[in-house]
Design a protein around this motif. Structure first.
Motif, mmCIF file in Angstrom:
data_model
loop_
_atom_site.group_PDB
_atom_site.id
_atom_site.type_symbol
_atom_site.label_atom_id
_atom_site.label_comp_id
_atom_site.label_asym_id
_atom_site.label_seq_id
_atom_site.Cartn_x
_atom_site.Cartn_y
_atom_site.Cartn_z
ATOM 1 N N SER A 63 2.045 -4.209 -1.547
ATOM 2 C CA SER A 63 1.089 -3.100 -1.458
ATOM 3 C C SER A 63 0.006 -2.990 -0.401
ATOM 4 O O SER A 63 -0.264 -2.036 0.408
ATOM 5 C CB SER A 63 0.435 -3.026 -2.755
ATOM 6 O OG SER A 63 -0.439 -2.168 -2.963
ATOM 7 N N HIS A 68 -1.769 0.126 0.936
ATOM 8 C CA HIS A 68 -2.315 0.712 -0.458
ATOM 9 C C HIS A 68 -3.201 -0.629 -0.900
ATOM 10 O O HIS A 68 -3.114 -1.862 -0.599
ATOM 11 C CB HIS A 68 -1.208 0.773 -1.269
ATOM 12 C CG HIS A 68 -0.273 2.000 -0.873
ATOM 13 N ND1 HIS A 68 -0.604 3.300 -0.953
ATOM 14 C CD2 HIS A 68 0.974 2.008 -0.301
ATOM 15 C CE1 HIS A 68 0.163 4.291 -0.562
ATOM 16 N NE2 HIS A 68 1.348 3.319 -0.281
ATOM 17 N N THR A 74 3.759 -0.070 -6.095
ATOM 18 C CA THR A 74 4.947 -0.802 -6.145
ATOM 19 C C THR A 74 6.158 -0.226 -6.716
ATOM 20 O O THR A 74 7.082 -0.663 -6.681
ATOM 21 C CB THR A 74 4.737 -2.221 -5.945
ATOM 22 O OG1 THR A 74 4.175 -2.648 -7.289
ATOM 23 C CG2 THR A 74 3.503 -2.754 -5.069
#
Length: 80
Positions: A63, A68, A74
């Motif tokens: 991630s 992110h 995910t």
């Protein structure tokens, strides 16, 4: 990012998000040694407690590599 998108579209590589999915799935396999659920690997609920914990750490790493900050993203890339 806009410049990147324009340039990749210009040379015919306009499916960039698919590349992110591919990267996430390959990286998951590389780090865990097994396929992600989206590629036919075990689902998180099927993992042993130790593997579940490792899966979580790997997903957090992926991630972050994708830019992110949340584990939940995910699931879109790797399945659950």
């Amino acid at each position: 990012m806009e410049q990147y998108d324009r340039e990749t579209i210009r040379v015919g590589l306009n499916k960039n998000h698919g590349l992110r999915h591919h990267y996430a799935r390959e990286r998951y396999l590389e780090l865990t040694g097994w396929k992600c659920p989206a590629d036919g690997g075990p689902h998180r609920k099927e993992l042993s407690p130790i593997d579940y914990e490792y899966d979580t750490k790997v997903r957090e790493q992926i991630s972050q590599e994708l830019g992110h900050e949340r584990l939940k993203i995910t699931y879109a890339y790797l399945g659950s």
